[in-house]
Design an enzyme around this catalytic site. Structure first.
Site, PDB file in Angstrom:
ATOM      1  N   LYS B 101       0.812  -1.216   0.000  1.00 13.15           N
ATOM      2  CA  LYS B 101       0.000   0.000   0.000  1.00 13.15           C
ATOM      3  C   LYS B 101       0.851   1.275   0.000  1.00 13.15           C
ATOM      4  O   LYS B 101       0.435   2.311  -0.503  1.00 13.15           O
ATOM      5  CB  LYS B 101      -0.935   0.010   1.213  1.00 13.15           C
ATOM      6  CG  LYS B 101      -2.001  -1.089   1.184  1.00 13.15           C
ATOM      7  CD  LYS B 101      -3.030  -0.854   0.094  1.00 13.15           C
ATOM      8  CE  LYS B 101      -4.182  -1.842   0.171  1.00 13.15           C
ATOM      9  NZ  LYS B 101      -5.094  -1.720  -0.993  1.00 13.15           N
ATOM     10  N   GLU B 123      -9.753   5.876   3.072  1.00 11.74           N
ATOM     11  CA  GLU B 123     -10.560   4.798   3.642  1.00 11.74           C
ATOM     12  C   GLU B 123      -9.610   3.636   3.917  1.00 11.74           C
ATOM     13  O   GLU B 123      -8.547   3.554   3.305  1.00 11.74           O
ATOM     14  CB  GLU B 123     -11.642   4.350   2.643  1.00 11.74           C
ATOM     15  CG  GLU B 123     -11.200   3.340   1.578  1.00 11.74           C
ATOM     16  CD  GLU B 123     -10.136   3.839   0.612  1.00 11.74           C
ATOM     17  OE1 GLU B 123     -10.042   5.069   0.425  1.00 11.74           O
ATOM     18  OE2 GLU B 123      -9.378   3.018   0.069  1.00 11.74           O
ATOM     19  N   SER B 389       1.488  -9.716  -0.789  1.00  8.11           N
ATOM     20  CA  SER B 389       1.199  -8.292  -0.701  1.00  8.11           C
ATOM     21  C   SER B 389       1.430  -7.682   0.676  1.00  8.11           C
ATOM     22  O   SER B 389       1.694  -6.501   0.804  1.00  8.11           O
ATOM     23  CB  SER B 389      -0.233  -8.026  -1.145  1.00  8.11           C
ATOM     24  OG  SER B 389      -1.125  -8.816  -0.384  1.00  8.11           O
TER      25      SER B 389
END
Lengths: 261, 402
Positions: B101, B123, B389
């Site tokens: 991210k 969010e 991830s």
């Protein structure tokens, strides 16, 4: 000619549009609410089609939408409720809602049923202008449904002209940068924005909405524009059991208090 | 307007949308007028800004020195033996803040600065995007407000504490199932109310155009590195297959990006089946959804026949979303990628297996991608890259230490 156009031919100031959520508070109270609002003096009734994820709405309409959906409200059911409404009232009717439920219902089928029950206009806030041009414009024309677009204090002059051009009914001026139901009174900044719109000599009448809850709010927008839209405040009054007649009477109080009564 | 469905050019154009933000039939910017100026400002400037020399230099420097890139491409020997193939793990879990991210948030905070914004909203589902956003806001000295579903706040407590320590305000979203969808609704409402000073850092390849393309471009560093690292390790830039988990689909978009036009590379996404796709408690959008509009784009969507969005369920907060990025919907539509549902149980099993075989505790989200090794079969000489991830520190509650 549809009822919206008839209305604007007869009246161009102090126009009051009232929004409520279809299927709320009582699932099958939709038609009665329309009739009560018309009798109480609403010039236009906006019927909200509830959606699970109402992005542009504040807490009041989020809650009314949620409750209506829990009670089983749907577009199909709404058309059932509206069948026969034209035998009861000729008040201009506008359906307002997010695009996805309309798309799933089927755009053509939706427009056809709107015409059959006597709907006069549509507000689909998340429908892009260009998409409307390609997918909706001719359908709306075919079924004599007015397209009503929104403008905001951030909308450029050039885009206001485009949205006015694409609108066919009225232009909906969102009063402030906010979701529905917020705001407390209109300051000089908002009044300047209303006046800017008024000075543009737009093709359509302009009604301001979002954040109108009192007589003072309503008379402020009416000083600048053709009228105003009230939504969350009416829904809150429904929840308090206040009759439509009383609610609208309070909004439209004469500016000078009538002391003899 | 150029077409992106031209078969003569193969699928290369599926990597990026057309000018209106469409990947084939999916995408666009279905936003109310209140959001139009924000989205239009971004749309008209993002390509020029992220393509500029000064942006590139600063972005790459921060990815290298701050986020810790390039992340390793690790040959997982024992996992490879288990599946009788060659399995490589793209170690996004080793990024600063513990997931891919950060690639996106570094890019978007720089973009926000170029746009002159000083307040950031985001969010978050699992909290990884929220932490990555809070991190870059601290780095740049910007105000940060993160919307997070009230349920997710409970199930991802460590990430909530991290965001707060980093100076972010975490606002619970209490509507709906109180998960990622609801947090996204609240973030969008905030942006409606704060249209001039605020940039919304969306965490995935979802939302109105240009977000899906913006986020995919910023995450594409994953596949850019993979190509180079594969060449070094195997002599070939392209693997047999790439496996990635898909909620909104940002790590998958990043891992697929530079391989989309390589038709020989098989692309697999793992979506969260929850308790199973026929149980009503699932987040398998591609298996169960149909075309619909949520959060500003037309994509696949889990919805009722009346067009109401269905509340999703997954054990993994990061995959607990009823939609998917329009790029992924288009990759399915054109037959370029395959998406398979993976249940909570399968994901948990794969997480424990990776811990024991390789000494790596994956995030619950990434464990869904690992579970595809069980579902698919590969040849002895095949090379399979799994996009790992994120790391699993935040998921110890779900893993239970058993």
């Amino acid at each position: 000619m549809n009822n919206l156009k008839k209305l604007f031919n007869q009246k161009n100031s102090g126009l009051l549009a009232v929004y409520f959520t279809a299927g709320y508070p009582e699932i099958d109270g939709t038609a009665d609410t329309i009739v009560q609002l018309a009798k109480a003096g609403a010039d236009i009734v906006e019927v909200g089609m509830p959606f699970s994820d109402p992005l542009a709405d504040g807490p009041t309409i989020q809650q009314s939408s949620k409750k209506a959906l829990e009670q089983g409200m749907s577009i199909g059911r709404l058309f059932g409720q509206l069948a026969g409404i034209r035998a009861r009232t000729q008040v201009p009717l506008v359906l307002m809602g997010y695009l996805n439920p309309v798309l799933q219902f089927g755009l053509q089928r939706f427009c056809k049923q709107c015409r059959e029950v006597g709907v006069d206009g549509l507000i689909l806030p998340d429908m892009p202008l260009q998409w409307h041009e390609h997918n909706c414009k001719s359908l709306f024309e075919e079924y004599d449904l007015g397209s009503i677009f929104l403008v905001t204090p951030q909308t450029s002059g050039e885009r206001i002209r485009q949205l006015d051009e694409a609108s066919n009914g009225f232009l909906y001026a969102v009063s402030t940068s906010s979701t529905t139901g917020g705001n407390r009174g209109f300051g000089p900044e908002q009044q300047a924005y209303f006046q800017r719109l008024a000075n543009m000599n737009l093709k359509n009448p302009v009604l301001a909405g979002f954040g109108i809850s009192t007589h003072e709010d309503f008379s402020t927008v009416c000083r600048h524009l053709n009228g105003g839209v009230v939504g969350s405040a009416f829904i809150r009054s429904q929840e308090q059991g206040i009759a439509a007649r009383e609610f609208i009477g309070n909004l439209r109080l004469p500016d000078v208090p009538n002391l003899s009564d | 307007m150029k077409s992106n469905t031209d078969t003569a050019t193969g699928f290369s154009s599926l990597r990026n949308p057309d000018e209106a933000g469409f990947y084939g039939p999916f995408g666009g910017a279905f936003v109310p007028e209140m959001l139009y100026p924000n989205v239009e400002e971004l749309r008209s400037k993002y390509l020029e800004i992220i393509g500029s020399e000064s942006f590139r230099r600063e972005f790459l420097n921060l990815l290298h020195d701050y986020a810790g890139r390039p992340t390793p491409l690790y040959f997982a020997k024992r996992l490879s033996e288990k599946y009788n193939t060659h399995v490589y793990l793209k170690r996004e879990d080793l990024c600063h803040t513990g997931a891919h991210k950060i690639n996106n948030t570094i890019g978007q905070i720089l973009l926000a600065r170029h746009l002159g914004k000083h307040r950031i909203i985001a969010e978050t589902g699992a909290g990884q995007h929220g932490v990555a956003t809070a991190t870059v806001c601290a780095l740049m000295g910007m105000e940060c407000v993160v919307y997070m579903g009230a349920l997710d706040i409970r199930r991802q407590a460590p990430n909530v504490a991290r965001m707060r320590m980093l100076g972010a305000t975490v606002v619970p979203a209490t509507s709906g199932n109180q998960t990622l969808k609801d947090a996204t609704n609240e973030a969008i409402r905030d942006w409606i109310c704060n249209p001039t000073d605020t940039h919304y850092i969306i965490g995935s390849v979802v939302g109105p155009h240009p977000y899906p393309d913006l986020v995919a471009r910023l995450q594409s560093v994953i596949s850019e590195e993979m190509r180079r690292q594969l060449a070094e390790k195997t002599g070939r830039e392209t693997p047999t297959a790439i496996l990635a988990c898909v909620g909104g689909g940002s790590n998958a978009a990043g891992a697929f990006y530079h391989f989309i036009e390589e038709q020989g590379v098989k692309l697999y996404g793992a979506e969260a089946a929850g308790h199973g796709i026929h149980t009503g408690e699932t987040a398998a959008t591609i298996a169960l959804g149909k075309a619909g509009i949520l959060h500003g784009s037309l994509s696949m969507l889990m919805q009722t026949s009346d067009g109401q969005v269905v509340e999703p369920y997954s054990i993994s907060a990061g995959l607990d979303y009823p939609g998917v990025g329009p790029m992924h919907a288009a990759l399915v539509h054109f037959g370029r990628a395959t998406y398979l549902p993976v249940s909570d149980e399968q994901a948990l099993k794969s997480a424990h297996q990776l811990a024991r075989l390789e000494g790596i505790i994956p995030a619950l989200e990434s464990a869904h991608a690992l579970a595809l090794l069980e579902e698919l079969s590969f040849g002895k000489s095949d090379e399979v890259v799994v996009c790992l991830s994120g790391r699993g520190d935040k998921d110890m509650g779900a893993y239970g230490g058993s």
